[in-house]
Design a protein around this motif. Structure first.
Motif, PDB file in Angstrom:
ATOM      1  N   PRO A  85       0.801  -1.233   0.000  1.00  0.00           N
ATOM      2  CA  PRO A  85       0.000   0.000   0.000  1.00  0.00           C
ATOM      3  C   PRO A  85       0.828   1.275   0.000  1.00  0.00           C
ATOM      4  O   PRO A  85       0.438   2.270  -0.621  1.00  0.00           O
ATOM      5  N   ARG A  86       1.982   1.280   0.679  1.00  0.00           N
ATOM      6  CA  ARG A  86       2.802   2.496   0.761  1.00  0.00           C
ATOM      7  C   ARG A  86       3.375   2.893  -0.595  1.00  0.00           C
ATOM      8  O   ARG A  86       3.826   4.035  -0.771  1.00  0.00           O
ATOM      9  N   GLN A  87       3.393   1.955  -1.549  1.00  0.00           N
ATOM     10  CA  GLN A  87       3.931   2.232  -2.884  1.00  0.00           C
ATOM     11  C   GLN A  87       2.866   2.787  -3.831  1.00  0.00           C
ATOM     12  O   GLN A  87       3.155   3.032  -4.995  1.00  0.00           O
ATOM     13  N   LEU A  88       1.665   2.996  -3.335  1.00  0.00           N
ATOM     14  CA  LEU A  88       0.558   3.425  -4.174  1.00  0.00           C
ATOM     15  C   LEU A  88       0.164   4.866  -3.875  1.00  0.00           C
ATOM     16  O   LEU A  88       0.345   5.357  -2.765  1.00  0.00           O
ATOM     17  N   SER A  89      -0.404   5.518  -4.869  1.00  0.00           N
ATOM     18  CA  SER A  89      -0.986   6.841  -4.660  1.00  0.00           C
ATOM     19  C   SER A  89      -2.333   6.685  -3.964  1.00  0.00           C
ATOM     20  O   SER A  89      -2.866   5.573  -3.831  1.00  0.00           O
ATOM     21  N   GLY A  90      -2.916   7.809  -3.538  1.00  0.00           N
ATOM     22  CA  GLY A  90      -4.210   7.758  -2.870  1.00  0.00           C
ATOM     23  C   GLY A  90      -5.289   7.164  -3.758  1.00  0.00           C
ATOM     24  O   GLY A  90      -6.109   6.352  -3.311  1.00  0.00           O
ATOM     25  N   GLY A  91      -5.310   7.554  -5.041  1.00  0.00           N
ATOM     26  CA  GLY A  91      -6.295   7.010  -5.956  1.00  0.00           C
ATOM     27  C   GLY A  91      -6.097   5.524  -6.202  1.00  0.00           C
ATOM     28  O   GLY A  91      -7.073   4.770  -6.321  1.00  0.00           O
TER      29      GLY A  91
END
Length: 602
Positions: free
Chosen positions: A491-497
């Motif tokens: 999850p930390r590698q993802l943007s908010g969208g």
């Protein structure tokens, strides 16, 4: 710096920024986060800085006030009322904050000490004529006076702790504390993002009144173009650490000349009609250290030329008061406007048997009746919106519909199972879980940071006895617009969208008949919000699922809901076809919600 449309005359500008560059570490090297920023604000003027997450808005604001995080270094000239920050010691800079410049944050909890009463927070830096701290009685008296200035007339609030106040009241207290020493410059960083529409309108009106009455300069950081256009005099549009366009706020929504600004304006959902598809910007803001050598927007731009990719573009004056960082700014490009969007086809009335039926349902928390005798239905294939201010009961009713909150009285039936029954079997719960699933406002709070995206989705699939969880997980990710390779990311590698898309994929893993979305786009940038709204409408068409959409944004509910329920103080005060309710509201409260939307009048 080119001459601006504003006239300062002989008066000293409240803020003058020249050549501001902020550097930070990235991959073992130092790279610029924001580049060569120039800002100028006159006393009493309001200026907005807008752009997507990662554009550098907040970093610029923190550099201006001298509060950069550790590891970041700012260069360039920043002058507040003629005083250069570069000439000040650390102690002098601390003294300048509050007395000459102050900042209001998005979440007042980050700046309001939960252990201190409001009177002590507001008067923390105030001193009497002898330089001594005010007495307790004087602190309370002064706090009451200053609370009245920000619209809080109840003297008892001065004795309260922050956690005892609503979000809107906490933000007012934060503003009262920030302006206690009557600063020349107030920086407001997304001060209304987490607030409902009426509280947002009140806070914006307050900021506008204060800057006018005190001749205080206002620097507003926001991703909401309607807010910027309705409150401010001028707007700076930032992208990937640069200012791409500077123009008067009155021209922002109709006369922008940079393709990025134009794309943002069309991604903002219209309140006055429903459109078939919201325009969005493909790709994402390039990260620090991997920005293009030419125009930074070029990889996402439909109007770029070969020169845009290879040559840096200067911010040049298009006409007086309007500067643009684009070589084609003077051409008549096919820049879409909100009124050019294709209208959505008429909505067919819901029919058949209701999947969810709420009958006179109430929810009590101690002495507080949060939901009061609510009736609500959700039919197959339709999208139902629930709107209202914070504390209206909309999230409570949503949690009751999925069994996360008990029903105090009345009934909530999901696929024929009454969640108010004294005994519900495991088979009944399995039926409920396979019927309705929920996506929450903050996906970070529901995605395990130690588990990969694929692992998160496969966990749900295994509980549903899916034959090949890995293949199905990749299929679900592709269904929500993410490549199968995302299955290996955390999850930390993802943007908010992207995190919100993963949360939707996980909710779809049970093949529900109803997807319940609780404020799923409220924290997203305009373009990402458009992506998610288009995705939900597409999933509804392709899968035939129903949506229950909880939001305080009326423009968003116009784009997603066929029918809408308007809630206030636990009651449904109006409901009907979304088109009818928002075009011709019958209840004064509904009309007040619509009137509170920046820049829109019924």
């Amino acid at each position: 710096m080119s001459p601006m449309s504003m006239t300062i005359g002989s008066a000293q500008p409240a803020l003058a920024v020249e050549g501001l560059t902020v550097h930070g570490p990235r991959g073992g090297r130092t790279v610029p986060i924001v580049d060569d920023i120039a800002l100028r604000i006159a006393p009493g003027e309001a200026v907005a800085v807008v752009g997507e997450s990662g554009s550098g808005k907040s970093v610029t604001a923190r550099a201006v006030i001298g509060l950069l995080p550790p590891g970041l270094r700012g260069d360039g000239s920043v002058r507040v009322g003629g005083t250069s920050l570069a000439d000040l010691s650390a102690q002098q800079l601390r003294d300048l904050r509050g007395s000459r410049m102050a900042m209001v944050m998005q979440d007042p909890f980050t700046t309001l000490n939960p252990l201190h009463r409001v009177r002590d927070i507001i008067c923390a830096t105030l001193r009497d004529a002898g330089g001594r701290r005010l007495s307790r009685a004087n602190r309370r008296q002064e706090a009451v006076r200053r609370l009245a200035e920000v619209g809080i007339v109840d003297p008892a609030v001065a004795d309260a702790y922050p956690f005892e106040l609503s979000g809107g009241m906490r933000q007012r207290v934060g503003i009262a504390a920030a302006i206690a020493e009557e600063p020349l410059l107030l920086i407001a960083d997304e001060p209304t993002t987490a607030l409902d529409v009426t509280t947002q309108a009140e806070i914006l009106a307050l900021l506008n009144r204060l800057r006018t009455s005190r001749q205080m300069a206002l620097l507003l950081i926001t991703h909401d173009l309607r807010v910027a256009a309705s409150v401010c005099d001028r707007v700076y549009v930032m992208y990937a650490g640069q200012v791409l366009e500077e123009l008067s706020a009155s021209r922002l929504l109709r006369e922008a000349r940079h393709p990025y600004t134009a794309k943002l304006t069309t991604a903002d959902p219209p309140l006055d009609r429903r459109v078939e598809t919201l325009p969005s910007i493909g790709g994402s803001v390039p990260s620090t250290g991997s920005r293009p050598i030419g125009c930074r927007f070029e990889p996402r731009c439909s109007w770029s030329t070969s020169a845009c990719a290879t040559h840096a573009i200067e911010l040049t004056e298009f006409e007086p008061g309007h500067r643009v960082r684009c070589t084609r700014a003077g051409e008549r490009l096919d820049l879409a406007h909100a009124e050019d969007l294709v209208a959505a086809p008429p909505v067919r009335p819901a029919s058949g048997e209701a999947i969810i039926r709420v009958i006179k349902a109430s929810r009590r928390y101690g002495h507080k009746l949060a939901v009061n005798a609510v009736d609500l239905e959700v039919f197959a294939g339709e999208s139902v919106g629930i709107v209202g201010e914070s504390g209206s009961g909309k999230t409570s009713i949503a949690r009751m519909m999925i069994g996360l909150e008990p029903v105090t009285s009345g009934s909530v039936e999901v696929a024929g199972v009454d969640l108010a029954a004294s005994k519900i079997t495991r088979a009944d719960w399995r039926r409920v879980r396979s019927t309705v699933q929920m996506a929450f406002q903050d996906p970070s709070s529901t995605l395990n940071p130690a588990r990969s995206v694929g692992g998160t989705v496969r966990e749900v699939l295994r509980a549903s006895d899916v034959a090949d969880p890995r293949a199905r997980a990749e299929e679900l990710l592709e269904m929500v617009g993410l490549d199968a390779a995302y299955a290996r990311r955390r999850p930390r590698q993802l943007s908010g969208g992207e995190r919100q898309r993963v949360a939707i994929a996980r909710a779809l893993a049970r093949d529900p008949r109803v997807l319940l979305c609780d404020e799923v786009v409220s924290a997203l940038d305009l373009s990402v919000q458009a992506h998610v709204l288009n995705l939900l409408n597409s999933l509804r068409r392709s899968l035939g699922i129903s949506l229950v959409f909880i939001t305080h944004d009326l423009a968003v509910v116009r784009q997603i809901a066929d029918r809408v329920y308007v809630m206030k103080s636990g009651h449904v005060i109006e409901h009907g076809a979304t088109e009818d309710v928002l075009t011709n509201p019958q209840h004064p409260y509904t009309r007040s919600l619509i009137d509170s939307v920046p820049g829109f009048v019924v």
